[in-house]
Design an enzyme around this catalytic site. Structure first.
Site, PDB file in Angstrom:
ATOM      1  NE  ARG A 188      23.076  22.441  51.589  1.00  0.00           N
ATOM      2  CZ  ARG A 188      22.696  21.842  52.714  1.00  0.00           C
ATOM      3  NH1 ARG A 188      21.787  22.437  53.490  1.00  0.00           N
ATOM      4  NH2 ARG A 188      23.205  20.689  53.059  1.00  0.00           N
ATOM      5  CE  LYS A 245      36.285  35.700  37.567  1.00  0.00           C
ATOM      6  NZ  LYS A 245      37.595  35.839  36.914  1.00  0.00           N
ATOM      7  CD  GLU A 285      42.548  44.795  38.309  1.00  0.00           C
ATOM      8  OE1 GLU A 285      42.021  44.756  37.176  1.00  0.00           O
ATOM      9  OE2 GLU A 285      43.000  43.789  38.882  1.00  0.00           O
ATOM     10  CE  LYS A 319      34.690  42.339  37.269  1.00  0.00           C
ATOM     11  NZ  LYS A 319      35.591  42.118  38.411  1.00  0.00           N
ATOM     12  CD  GLU A 354      37.304  33.995  33.955  1.00  0.00           C
ATOM     13  OE1 GLU A 354      38.338  33.334  33.900  1.00  0.00           O
ATOM     14  OE2 GLU A 354      37.098  34.859  34.822  1.00  0.00           O
ATOM     15  NE  ARG A 356      33.745  37.799  35.492  1.00  0.00           N
ATOM     16  CZ  ARG A 356      32.976  37.852  36.560  1.00  0.00           C
ATOM     17  NH1 ARG A 356      31.745  37.376  36.504  1.00  0.00           N
ATOM     18  NH2 ARG A 356      33.407  38.367  37.683  1.00  0.00           N
ATOM     19  CG  ASN A 409      41.243  36.609  34.315  1.00  0.00           C
ATOM     20  OD1 ASN A 409      41.231  36.986  35.477  1.00  0.00           O
ATOM     21  ND2 ASN A 409      40.367  35.744  33.835  1.00  0.00           N
ATOM     22  CG  HIS A 414      44.489  39.317  36.493  1.00  0.00           C
ATOM     23  ND1 HIS A 414      44.428  40.488  35.753  1.00  0.00           N
ATOM     24  CD2 HIS A 414      43.815  39.572  37.644  1.00  0.00           C
ATOM     25  CE1 HIS A 414      43.731  41.390  36.425  1.00  0.00           C
ATOM     26  NE2 HIS A 414      43.356  40.858  37.575  1.00  0.00           N
ATOM     27  CG  HIS A 449      46.614  35.707  39.749  1.00  0.00           C
ATOM     28  ND1 HIS A 449      45.437  35.147  39.301  1.00  0.00           N
ATOM     29  CD2 HIS A 449      46.271  36.898  40.292  1.00  0.00           C
ATOM     30  CE1 HIS A 449      44.430  35.975  39.559  1.00  0.00           C
ATOM     31  NE2 HIS A 449      44.919  37.042  40.154  1.00  0.00           N
ATOM     32  CG  HIS A 464      45.482  41.803  42.688  1.00  0.00           C
ATOM     33  ND1 HIS A 464      45.696  40.586  42.076  1.00  0.00           N
ATOM     34  CD2 HIS A 464      44.496  42.412  41.966  1.00  0.00           C
ATOM     35  CE1 HIS A 464      44.873  40.459  41.037  1.00  0.00           C
ATOM     36  NE2 HIS A 464      44.145  41.542  40.958  1.00  0.00           N
TER      37      HIS A 464
END
Length: 382
Positions: free
Chosen positions: A130, A152, A194, A235, A245, A249, A253, A256, A260, A274
Protein backbone atom coordinates in the site's frame (compact mmCIF):
# COMPACT_ATOMS: atom_id res chain seq x y z
CA UNK A 1 16.34 33.93 -21.21
CA UNK A 2 19.58 33.97 -19.28
CA UNK A 3 22.69 32.25 -20.61
CA UNK A 4 23.70 28.87 -19.17
CA UNK A 5 25.66 29.03 -15.95
CA UNK A 6 29.25 27.96 -16.56
CA UNK A 7 29.70 25.87 -13.44
CA UNK A 8 30.44 22.28 -12.57
CA UNK A 9 28.32 22.45 -9.44
CA UNK A 10 25.16 20.37 -9.32
CA UNK A 11 21.90 22.27 -9.78
CA UNK A 12 19.10 21.64 -7.30
CA UNK A 13 15.47 22.20 -8.29
CA UNK A 14 12.88 21.99 -5.51
CA UNK A 15 9.46 20.47 -6.12
CA UNK A 16 7.42 22.35 -3.51
CA UNK A 17 4.75 19.93 -2.29
CA UNK A 18 4.72 20.66 1.42
CA UNK A 19 5.64 17.63 3.51
CA UNK A 20 6.12 15.66 0.27
CA UNK A 21 8.56 18.13 -1.27
CA UNK A 22 11.68 16.71 -2.86
CA UNK A 23 14.78 17.81 -4.72
CA UNK A 24 15.84 17.21 -8.30
CA UNK A 25 19.66 17.04 -8.45
CA UNK A 26 21.01 17.85 -11.92
CA UNK A 27 24.64 17.69 -13.01
CA UNK A 28 27.42 15.70 -14.53
CA UNK A 29 28.53 12.65 -12.48
CA UNK A 30 26.00 13.21 -9.68
CA UNK A 31 25.16 9.48 -9.78
CA UNK A 32 28.15 8.92 -7.49
CA UNK A 33 26.39 10.87 -4.73
CA UNK A 34 23.25 8.72 -4.83
CA UNK A 35 24.18 6.60 -1.82
CA UNK A 36 24.99 9.48 0.50
CA UNK A 37 21.82 11.31 -0.52
CA UNK A 38 19.65 8.27 0.15
CA UNK A 39 21.41 7.59 3.46
CA UNK A 40 20.65 11.16 4.54
CA UNK A 41 16.99 10.80 3.52
CA UNK A 42 16.30 7.28 4.80
CA UNK A 43 18.92 6.05 7.30
CA UNK A 44 18.97 2.26 7.42
CA UNK A 45 16.77 1.74 4.37
CA UNK A 46 17.38 -1.17 2.01
CA UNK A 47 16.87 -0.67 -1.72
CA UNK A 48 15.74 -2.57 -4.79
CA UNK A 49 16.98 -1.22 -8.11
CA UNK A 50 14.60 -1.67 -11.04
CA UNK A 51 16.20 -1.21 -14.44
CA UNK A 52 16.16 -2.59 -17.97
CA UNK A 53 18.77 -4.76 -19.66
CA UNK A 54 20.29 -1.98 -21.74
CA UNK A 55 20.66 0.49 -18.85
CA UNK A 56 21.98 -2.32 -16.64
CA UNK A 57 24.90 -2.88 -19.01
CA UNK A 58 26.03 0.72 -18.64
CA UNK A 59 24.96 1.96 -15.22
CA UNK A 60 23.76 -0.75 -12.84
CA UNK A 61 27.13 -1.63 -11.31
CA UNK A 62 27.99 2.05 -10.79
CA UNK A 63 24.65 2.59 -9.10
CA UNK A 64 25.16 -0.42 -6.83
CA UNK A 65 28.67 0.82 -6.00
CA UNK A 66 27.36 4.28 -5.09
CA UNK A 67 24.86 2.68 -2.72
CA UNK A 68 27.43 0.28 -1.25
CA UNK A 69 29.83 3.12 -0.45
CA UNK A 70 27.12 4.57 1.79
CA UNK A 71 26.49 1.18 3.41
CA UNK A 72 23.14 0.69 1.64
CA UNK A 73 22.12 -2.87 0.75
CA UNK A 74 20.57 -3.31 -2.69
CA UNK A 75 18.98 -5.98 -4.86
CA UNK A 76 18.42 -5.80 -8.61
CA UNK A 77 15.34 -6.37 -10.75
CA UNK A 78 15.94 -6.30 -14.50
CA UNK A 79 13.17 -6.03 -17.09
CA UNK A 80 13.25 -6.03 -20.86
CA UNK A 81 13.69 -2.62 -22.44
CA UNK A 82 10.85 -0.88 -24.22
CA UNK A 83 7.15 -0.20 -23.76
CA UNK A 84 6.42 -3.93 -23.85
CA UNK A 85 7.50 -4.17 -20.20
CA UNK A 86 5.05 -1.45 -19.15
CA UNK A 87 1.95 -3.64 -18.99
CA UNK A 88 0.15 -6.01 -16.66
CA UNK A 89 2.73 -8.78 -17.08
CA UNK A 90 5.62 -6.41 -16.40
CA UNK A 91 3.91 -5.04 -13.31
CA UNK A 92 3.34 -8.56 -11.97
CA UNK A 93 6.97 -9.51 -12.54
CA UNK A 94 8.31 -6.42 -10.78
CA UNK A 95 5.83 -6.59 -7.90
CA UNK A 96 6.56 -10.24 -7.18
CA UNK A 97 10.31 -9.58 -7.34
CA UNK A 98 9.97 -6.72 -4.83
CA UNK A 99 8.04 -8.97 -2.46
CA UNK A 100 10.64 -11.72 -2.88
CA UNK A 101 13.38 -9.16 -2.10
CA UNK A 102 11.53 -8.40 1.16
CA UNK A 103 11.27 -4.69 0.42
CA UNK A 104 9.34 -3.24 3.34
CA UNK A 105 7.44 0.01 3.77
CA UNK A 106 10.47 1.79 5.25
CA UNK A 107 12.71 0.71 2.37
CA UNK A 108 13.15 2.32 -1.05
CA UNK A 109 12.63 1.36 -4.68
CA UNK A 110 15.18 2.92 -7.06
CA UNK A 111 14.01 3.44 -10.64
CA UNK A 112 17.14 3.42 -12.81
CA UNK A 113 16.16 4.01 -16.40
CA UNK A 114 14.01 5.95 -18.80
CA UNK A 115 10.33 6.73 -18.73
CA UNK A 116 9.20 3.11 -19.02
CA UNK A 117 11.24 2.00 -16.00
CA UNK A 118 10.29 5.09 -14.00
CA UNK A 119 6.56 4.67 -14.66
CA UNK A 120 6.62 0.91 -14.00
CA UNK A 121 8.83 1.05 -10.90
CA UNK A 122 6.93 4.02 -9.50
CA UNK A 123 3.58 2.30 -9.92
CA UNK A 124 4.89 -0.91 -8.37
CA UNK A 125 6.17 1.14 -5.41
CA UNK A 126 2.80 2.90 -5.12
CA UNK A 127 0.90 -0.37 -4.70
CA UNK A 128 3.50 -2.51 -2.89
CA UNK A 129 2.39 -2.90 0.75
CA UNK A 130 0.00 0.00 0.00
CA UNK A 131 2.85 2.37 -0.68
CA UNK A 132 6.66 2.31 -0.59
CA UNK A 133 8.83 5.36 -1.26
CA UNK A 134 10.96 5.48 -4.37
CA UNK A 135 13.82 7.39 -5.95
CA UNK A 136 14.04 8.31 -9.62
CA UNK A 137 17.42 8.01 -11.36
CA UNK A 138 16.43 8.92 -14.93
CA UNK A 139 18.81 7.83 -17.69
CA UNK A 140 17.16 9.43 -20.73
CA UNK A 141 16.66 13.07 -21.58
CA UNK A 142 12.90 12.54 -21.72
CA UNK A 143 12.85 11.05 -18.24
CA UNK A 144 15.14 13.73 -16.81
CA UNK A 145 12.96 16.62 -17.99
CA UNK A 146 9.52 15.07 -17.79
CA UNK A 147 8.50 11.61 -16.61
CA UNK A 148 10.72 11.43 -13.51
CA UNK A 149 9.21 14.61 -12.08
CA UNK A 150 5.67 15.04 -10.80
CA UNK A 151 4.63 11.65 -9.50
CA UNK A 152 2.72 10.23 -12.46
CA UNK A 153 3.25 6.47 -12.51
CA UNK A 154 1.49 3.72 -14.40
CA UNK A 155 1.28 1.08 -17.08
CA UNK A 156 -0.34 0.82 -20.49
CA UNK A 157 -3.57 -0.94 -21.33
CA UNK A 158 -4.12 -2.51 -24.75
CA UNK A 159 -6.75 0.22 -25.09
CA UNK A 160 -4.41 3.12 -24.45
CA UNK A 161 -1.28 4.55 -22.90
CA UNK A 162 -0.96 5.09 -19.12
CA UNK A 163 -4.60 4.24 -18.43
CA UNK A 164 -3.71 2.25 -15.29
CA UNK A 165 -1.72 4.18 -12.70
CA UNK A 166 -1.43 6.34 -9.62
CA UNK A 167 0.03 9.62 -8.45
CA UNK A 168 3.02 8.67 -6.32
CA UNK A 169 5.74 11.28 -5.82
CA UNK A 170 9.39 10.23 -5.58
CA UNK A 171 11.39 11.32 -2.54
CA UNK A 172 14.40 12.26 -4.67
CA UNK A 173 15.38 12.62 -8.33
CA UNK A 174 19.04 12.33 -9.33
CA UNK A 175 19.53 13.35 -12.97
CA UNK A 176 23.12 12.67 -14.03
CA UNK A 177 23.66 14.35 -17.38
CA UNK A 178 26.74 12.18 -18.06
CA UNK A 179 24.51 9.13 -18.54
CA UNK A 180 23.05 10.82 -21.61
CA UNK A 181 26.40 10.34 -23.35
CA UNK A 182 25.52 6.66 -23.87
CA UNK A 183 22.04 7.44 -25.19
CA UNK A 184 21.43 6.74 -28.91
CA UNK A 185 20.90 9.96 -30.86
CA UNK A 186 17.34 9.02 -31.81
CA UNK A 187 16.37 8.59 -28.15
CA UNK A 188 18.07 11.85 -27.20
CA UNK A 189 16.12 13.67 -29.91
CA UNK A 190 12.91 12.07 -28.69
CA UNK A 191 13.59 13.51 -25.24
CA UNK A 192 14.31 16.91 -26.74
CA UNK A 193 10.66 17.09 -27.84
CA UNK A 194 9.68 17.40 -24.18
CA UNK A 195 12.27 20.15 -23.66
CA UNK A 196 10.86 22.11 -26.59
CA UNK A 197 7.36 21.55 -25.20
CA UNK A 198 8.11 23.70 -22.13
CA UNK A 199 9.03 26.61 -24.37
CA UNK A 200 6.04 26.15 -26.67
CA UNK A 201 3.48 25.92 -23.87
CA UNK A 202 4.69 28.59 -21.48
CA UNK A 203 8.03 30.30 -22.18
CA UNK A 204 8.54 31.99 -25.54
CA UNK A 205 11.99 33.26 -24.51
CA UNK A 206 13.13 29.73 -23.67
CA UNK A 207 11.86 28.51 -27.06
CA UNK A 208 13.89 31.23 -28.76
CA UNK A 209 16.94 30.22 -26.70
CA UNK A 210 16.46 26.61 -27.77
CA UNK A 211 16.38 27.65 -31.42
CA UNK A 212 19.81 29.21 -30.94
CA UNK A 213 21.36 26.55 -28.68
CA UNK A 214 19.93 23.15 -29.60
CA UNK A 215 23.18 21.97 -31.17
CA UNK A 216 25.10 22.52 -27.90
CA UNK A 217 22.40 20.66 -25.98
CA UNK A 218 22.81 17.64 -28.25
CA UNK A 219 26.61 17.80 -28.05
CA UNK A 220 26.58 17.88 -24.25
CA UNK A 221 27.90 21.39 -23.71
CA UNK A 222 26.88 23.69 -20.83
CA UNK A 223 23.56 24.35 -22.58
CA UNK A 224 22.49 20.78 -21.74
CA UNK A 225 22.35 21.28 -17.96
CA UNK A 226 20.70 24.67 -18.43
CA UNK A 227 17.99 23.22 -20.68
CA UNK A 228 17.30 20.34 -18.28
CA UNK A 229 17.18 22.61 -15.22
CA UNK A 230 14.89 25.12 -16.97
CA UNK A 231 12.57 22.31 -18.04
CA UNK A 232 12.49 20.83 -14.53
CA UNK A 233 11.76 24.22 -12.97
CA UNK A 234 8.88 24.73 -15.39
CA UNK A 235 7.37 21.35 -14.60
CA UNK A 236 7.99 21.68 -10.85
CA UNK A 237 6.14 25.00 -10.78
CA UNK A 238 3.11 23.52 -12.54
CA UNK A 239 3.10 20.38 -10.38
CA UNK A 240 3.28 22.49 -7.21
CA UNK A 241 0.18 24.39 -8.35
CA UNK A 242 -1.78 21.37 -9.56
CA UNK A 243 -0.37 18.04 -8.42
CA UNK A 244 -3.27 15.85 -9.54
CA UNK A 245 -4.06 17.50 -12.85
CA UNK A 246 -7.33 19.18 -12.01
CA UNK A 247 -6.32 22.40 -13.76
CA UNK A 248 -3.07 23.85 -15.13
CA UNK A 249 -1.13 20.58 -15.10
CA UNK A 250 -3.12 19.44 -18.13
CA UNK A 251 -1.06 21.98 -20.12
CA UNK A 252 1.88 19.58 -19.83
CA UNK A 253 -0.04 17.28 -22.17
CA UNK A 254 0.54 19.56 -25.14
CA UNK A 255 0.96 17.23 -28.13
CA UNK A 256 0.06 14.15 -26.09
CA UNK A 257 -3.56 13.63 -27.14
CA UNK A 258 -2.51 13.19 -30.75
CA UNK A 259 0.80 11.58 -29.75
CA UNK A 260 -0.66 8.90 -27.47
CA UNK A 261 -3.11 7.85 -30.18
CA UNK A 262 -0.23 7.49 -32.63
CA UNK A 263 1.76 5.43 -30.10
CA UNK A 264 -1.19 3.11 -29.55
CA UNK A 265 -1.70 2.70 -33.28
CA UNK A 266 1.94 1.73 -33.73
CA UNK A 267 1.68 -0.80 -30.92
CA UNK A 268 3.81 1.11 -28.40
CA UNK A 269 6.81 -0.05 -30.42
CA UNK A 270 10.09 1.43 -31.60
CA UNK A 271 8.32 2.49 -34.77
CA UNK A 272 7.46 5.61 -32.80
CA UNK A 273 9.14 6.64 -29.56
CA UNK A 274 7.05 8.61 -27.07
CA UNK A 275 8.93 11.86 -27.70
CA UNK A 276 8.56 11.43 -31.45
CA UNK A 277 4.81 11.06 -30.97
CA UNK A 278 4.84 14.23 -28.86
CA UNK A 279 6.76 16.10 -31.57
CA UNK A 280 4.23 15.16 -34.24
CA UNK A 281 1.44 15.84 -31.76
CA UNK A 282 2.76 19.33 -30.99
CA UNK A 283 2.89 20.17 -34.68
CA UNK A 284 -0.67 18.84 -35.13
CA UNK A 285 -1.84 20.84 -32.10
CA UNK A 286 -0.23 23.99 -33.49
CA UNK A 287 -1.68 23.43 -36.95
CA UNK A 288 -5.12 22.65 -35.53
CA UNK A 289 -4.91 25.83 -33.44
CA UNK A 290 -4.03 27.76 -36.59
CA UNK A 291 -6.99 26.20 -38.42
CA UNK A 292 -9.23 27.53 -35.64
CA UNK A 293 -7.71 31.02 -35.94
CA UNK A 294 -6.11 30.81 -32.49
CA UNK A 295 -2.44 31.08 -33.46
CA UNK A 296 -0.67 32.66 -36.40
CA UNK A 297 0.21 30.12 -39.11
CA UNK A 298 3.76 31.51 -39.01
CA UNK A 299 4.09 30.47 -35.36
CA UNK A 300 2.84 26.96 -36.17
CA UNK A 301 5.39 26.78 -38.98
CA UNK A 302 8.13 27.99 -36.63
CA UNK A 303 7.41 25.14 -34.18
CA UNK A 304 7.48 22.60 -36.99
CA UNK A 305 10.70 24.05 -38.40
CA UNK A 306 12.54 23.91 -35.08
CA UNK A 307 11.57 20.31 -34.32
CA UNK A 308 12.56 19.28 -37.84
CA UNK A 309 15.94 21.04 -37.47
CA UNK A 310 16.62 18.92 -34.38
CA UNK A 311 15.87 15.80 -36.42
CA UNK A 312 12.44 14.94 -35.05
CA UNK A 313 9.51 13.68 -37.14
CA UNK A 314 6.91 16.38 -37.64
CA UNK A 315 4.36 14.80 -40.00
CA UNK A 316 2.20 11.71 -39.81
CA UNK A 317 3.88 10.52 -42.98
CA UNK A 318 7.25 10.49 -41.15
CA UNK A 319 6.17 7.50 -39.04
CA UNK A 320 7.62 4.15 -40.13
CA UNK A 321 4.97 2.02 -41.80
CA UNK A 322 2.65 5.00 -42.20
CA UNK A 323 0.54 3.24 -44.82
CA UNK A 324 -0.18 0.24 -42.57
CA UNK A 325 -3.79 -0.35 -41.63
CA UNK A 326 -4.99 1.90 -38.80
CA UNK A 327 -2.32 4.59 -38.90
CA UNK A 328 -3.83 6.29 -41.94
CA UNK A 329 -7.38 5.93 -40.61
CA UNK A 330 -8.78 9.12 -39.07
CA UNK A 331 -11.69 7.28 -37.47
CA UNK A 332 -9.36 4.77 -35.78
CA UNK A 333 -7.24 7.64 -34.41
CA UNK A 334 -10.38 9.40 -33.16
CA UNK A 335 -11.46 6.23 -31.35
CA UNK A 336 -8.10 6.06 -29.58
CA UNK A 337 -8.26 9.75 -28.63
CA UNK A 338 -11.67 9.07 -27.08
CA UNK A 339 -9.78 6.98 -24.47
CA UNK A 340 -7.49 9.90 -23.57
CA UNK A 341 -7.32 10.61 -19.83
CA UNK A 342 -8.42 14.23 -20.42
CA UNK A 343 -11.77 13.15 -21.91
CA UNK A 344 -14.64 14.28 -19.68
CA UNK A 345 -18.07 12.67 -20.13
CA UNK A 346 -17.13 11.76 -23.67
CA UNK A 347 -16.04 15.28 -24.63
CA UNK A 348 -12.59 15.77 -26.15
CA UNK A 349 -10.13 18.08 -24.40
CA UNK A 350 -7.09 19.40 -26.25
CA UNK A 351 -4.16 21.59 -25.31
CA UNK A 352 -4.08 24.26 -27.98
CA UNK A 353 -2.00 27.37 -28.60
CA UNK A 354 -2.74 31.07 -28.73
CA UNK A 355 0.94 31.87 -29.37
CA UNK A 356 4.35 30.32 -28.82
CA UNK A 357 4.63 30.41 -25.04
CA UNK A 358 0.88 30.52 -24.42
CA UNK A 359 -1.04 27.24 -24.32
CA UNK A 360 -4.67 26.89 -23.24
CA UNK A 361 -6.93 24.03 -22.21
CA UNK A 362 -9.72 23.69 -24.79
CA UNK A 363 -12.65 21.66 -23.52
CA UNK A 364 -15.56 20.25 -25.56
CA UNK A 365 -13.65 20.43 -28.83
CA UNK A 366 -15.91 19.53 -31.76
CA UNK A 367 -14.94 16.00 -32.74
CA UNK A 368 -16.06 16.59 -36.32
CA UNK A 369 -13.54 19.43 -36.68
CA UNK A 370 -10.75 17.22 -35.33
CA UNK A 371 -11.76 14.37 -37.62
CA UNK A 372 -11.79 16.63 -40.71
CA UNK A 373 -8.44 18.12 -39.71
CA UNK A 374 -6.87 14.67 -39.29
CA UNK A 375 -8.35 13.50 -42.56
CA UNK A 376 -6.71 16.38 -44.36
CA UNK A 377 -3.33 15.78 -42.69
CA UNK A 378 -3.49 12.05 -43.42
CA UNK A 379 -4.09 12.94 -47.05
CA UNK A 380 -1.02 15.16 -46.97
CA UNK A 381 -2.98 18.41 -47.28
CA UNK A 382 -1.99 21.56 -45.44
Amino acid sequence: MTAPLKTSDAITVDVALGDRAYDIIIGRDVLGSLGERIAALRPGARTAIITDRNVARHWLERTEAALARAGIASSRIIVEEGEGSKGYAGLEKVSEALIAAKIERNDLVVALGGGVVGDLAGFAAAILRRGVDFVQVPTTLLAQVDSSVGGKTGINSPQGKNLIGAFHQPVLVVADTAVLDTLPLRQFRAGYAEVAKYGVLGDAAFFGWLEANHADIVKGGPAREHAIATSCRAKAAIVARDERETGDRALLNLGHTFGHALEATTGFSDRLFHGEGVAIGMVLAAEFSASLGMIAPSDAARIERHLAEVGLPTHLQDIAGFAQEGLADADALMALMAQDKKVRRGKLTFILLEAIGRAVIARDVDAALVRDFLGARLAGDK
